[in-house]
Write a protein that holds these residues in place. Structure first.
Motif, short mmCIF file in Angstrom:
data_model
loop_
_atom_site.label_atom_id
_atom_site.label_comp_id
_atom_site.label_asym_id
_atom_site.label_seq_id
_atom_site.Cartn_x
_atom_site.Cartn_y
_atom_site.Cartn_z
N ALA A 29 -6.93 2.17 -7.12
CA ALA A 29 -6.63 2.83 -5.73
C ALA A 29 -7.85 2.88 -4.73
CB ALA A 29 -6.39 4.19 -6.05
N ASP A 30 -9.01 2.58 -5.18
CA ASP A 30 -10.23 2.82 -4.32
C ASP A 30 -10.64 1.36 -3.60
OD1 ASP A 30 -11.04 1.70 -6.72
OD2 ASP A 30 -12.73 3.20 -6.96
N ALA A 90 -8.08 1.52 1.50
CA ALA A 90 -7.99 1.77 0.10
C ALA A 90 -6.52 1.95 -0.09
CB ALA A 90 -8.81 3.03 -0.18
N GLY A 91 -6.17 1.95 -1.47
CA GLY A 91 -4.92 2.30 -1.74
C GLY A 91 -4.44 3.74 -1.75
N ASP A 103 6.49 -0.58 5.93
CA ASP A 103 5.56 -0.65 4.86
C ASP A 103 4.38 -1.73 5.14
OD1 ASP A 103 6.62 1.35 3.38
OD2 ASP A 103 7.97 0.01 2.04
N GLU A 104 3.14 -1.34 4.57
CA GLU A 104 1.98 -2.38 4.65
C GLU A 104 2.32 -3.35 3.35
OE1 GLU A 104 -1.81 -0.48 5.62
OE2 GLU A 104 -0.91 1.27 6.12
N ILE A 105 2.14 -4.56 3.69
CA ILE A 105 2.19 -5.67 2.67
C ILE A 105 0.82 -6.11 2.55
CG2 ILE A 105 2.98 -7.94 2.25
CD1 ILE A 105 5.63 -7.13 3.57
N VAL A 106 0.07 -5.81 1.46
CA VAL A 106 -1.15 -6.36 1.33
C VAL A 106 -1.44 -7.74 0.44
CG1 VAL A 106 -2.19 -3.98 1.45
CG2 VAL A 106 -1.58 -5.02 -0.78
N ARG A 145 0.90 -1.11 0.06
CA ARG A 145 -0.19 0.17 0.00
C ARG A 145 0.86 1.29 0.04
NH1 ARG A 145 -4.90 -0.96 1.99
NH2 ARG A 145 -4.19 -2.08 3.62
N GLY A 146 0.37 2.31 -0.75
CA GLY A 146 1.21 3.57 -0.72
C GLY A 146 1.77 3.78 -2.22
#
Length: 464
Positions: free
Chosen positions: A270-271, A293-294, A335-338, A233-234
């Protein structure tokens, strides 16, 4: 019978739709800095002591190569003659071991061509003195990529147009054996397919075992590949970087691709709301199923494996890759890992081992002349130097032409010629001509003087 007559790239574009054209900016991560690709042209990016050792090695190599009496016996000797001890130790040996999972002295050097940039001593010294970076080298410095569906979208469209009705195409079927004497392909579900002439992209080592040639199969070498993907994400912090290479031991991967740079649809919109699986740091927790959301970006890592020289632990390779991404500053510990993806591919790279050419010289004609099997493609022909998608496509076209008309197969048998800029330009023109000729029942004949000293003397003609 015409197969892939739409091979010229403008036709691919019309098949696939919108294709993104972009520049592939490549870097090495080493010595706590980014070094522009190719390394041997950009030692000006290195610390001073490394610059000195690399330049000294280049000068010594130039002298040694001028007085050498024979060709290099292996890849390691080629490195020493062309680049010298400094570049060999700081980059070429460690990096190539990470890629190939085999020591450089066990590899031959006839495959190199433009796969590995040679070093111009004068240019290297000039770049160092001017503190100049020289990037943009290589056959894929500029590339095209489908906006949706990855490179697989190209071949799916080609299959739709060129491979006949769906009932003549079979997928997700495992071949368990080829009864070459009977011209029968045996499938896992018990069905059998009879053939007159067969083009096989199955790994050559496996096919050779099926036809009782284990002694040839055992002399071929390949590495396996682990593909690890991270969705994050990001926003990507890596500006225009696309491919990064890693010669050092602070990470298990030899290459990382910022895959989200290639096409917007390589990541979710992104949404779209997705939960965080974990943070970069080991042992960190996710969002407990709470979705956010992204925007999103993504990385793809490649790790090589060989049982004899470079084993990989399946249970830990993903965690080691994530930690390596932190070590090399590809991601941060927060960092967020999705999403996390891992796939092991048994046949990843066909290794240009010392015995390869001798095996191919016997095995490929043996299969063709005795069993009507044209073994072609990345692992069918086992030639890394012509193993990219474009090479494999051309190899298939030429194999079909050889079956039907007896025409020469240039991609397989003249790889150094095929990779030359002049030949590429000629082939692009000929392939465009070929599309026109199909409608008028012409055949393109491309000839070379195989027995001559030069194989760059080409001619072509149209015959109705």
């Amino acid at each position: 019978m015409i197969i892939l007559s739409v091979i010229c790239f403008p036709s691919f574009i019309s098949l696939v739709g919108i294709i993104k054209r972009g520049h592939l900016f490549k870097y090495y991560r080493m010595l706590n800095r980014w070094v522009a690709y190719p390394f041997q042209n950009n030692i000006s990016n290195l610390p001073l002591e490394n610059q000195i050792s690399c330049i000294n090695g280049l000068i010594e190599a130039k002298v040694a190569n001028a007085t050498a009496t024979g060709k290099p016996a292996n890849f390691d000797e080629w490195i020493m003659r062309v680049m010298g001890e400094g570049i060999a130790n700081v980059f070429m040996r460690p990096y190539n071991f990470k890629v190939w999972a085999i020591p450089t002295e066990l590899m031959q050097c006839s495959w190199l061509g433009e796969r590995v940039a040679t070093a111009n001593v004068q240019k290297v010294v000039e770049n160092v003195l001017r503190d100049k970076t020289e990037a943009g080298w290589g056959p894929n410095a500029v590339f095209r990529f489908p906006q949706e569906g990855g490179t697989g979208a190209i071949w799916k469209k080609v299959a739709d147009k060129c491979c006949g009705p769906l009932n003549k195409q079979r997928y997700n079927c495992k071949v368990t054996n080829i009864d070459a004497a009977a011209h029968v392909v045996e499938m896992a579900d018990g069905s059998k397919i009879h053939y007159d002439k067969l083009m096989s992209t199955l790994p050559l080592d496996q096919v050779l075992k099926w036809v009782g040639k284990d002694e040839w199969a055992d002399r071929l070498t390949h590495s396996s590949t682990h593909v690890i993907g991270l969705g994050l994400r990001g926003q990507s912090p890596h500006d225009t970087k696309c491919w990064m290479y890693y010669p050092e031991d602070d990470c298990p991967f030899y290459r990382c691709t910022v895959f989200s740079h290639y096409a917007q649809k390589n990541v979710p919109a992104a949404d779209l709301k997705l939960p965080t699986l974990r943070l970069g740091a080991k042992g960190s927790s996710g969002s407990n199923g709470v979705a956010s959301a992204g925007p999103y970006w993504s990385l793809m890592f490649e790790v090589s494996e060989s049982a004899k020289h470079k084993p990989v632990d399946l249970a830990t390779v993903v965690e080691e890759t994530i930690q390596g991404a932190i070590n090399t500053k590809m991601i941060s510990s927060t960092d967020e890992i999705v999403s996390i993806y891992h796939r092991r591919i048994e046949h990843g790279y066909p290794t240009p081992c010392l015995q390869r050419d001798a095996v191919l010289a016997e095995a490929l004609p043996f299969l063709k002349n005795n069993f009507n099997i044209w073994s072609r493609g990345r692992f069918g022909a086992y030639k890394y130097e012509v193993a990219n998608q474009d090479h494999s496509c051309c190899m298939g076209v030429e194999a079909i032409d050889n079956m039907l008309h007896g025409t020469k197969e240039f991609t397989l048998f003249y790889p150094s010629l095929v990779r030359s800029i002049l030949f590429r330009s000629l082939c692009s023109a000929l392939l465009c001509i070929r599309v026109v000729c199909v409608a008028y029942h012409y055949t393109v004949f491309l000839q070379t003087n195989e027995g001559g000293a030069k194989n760059t003397d080409l001619s072509f003609s149209l015959k109705k």
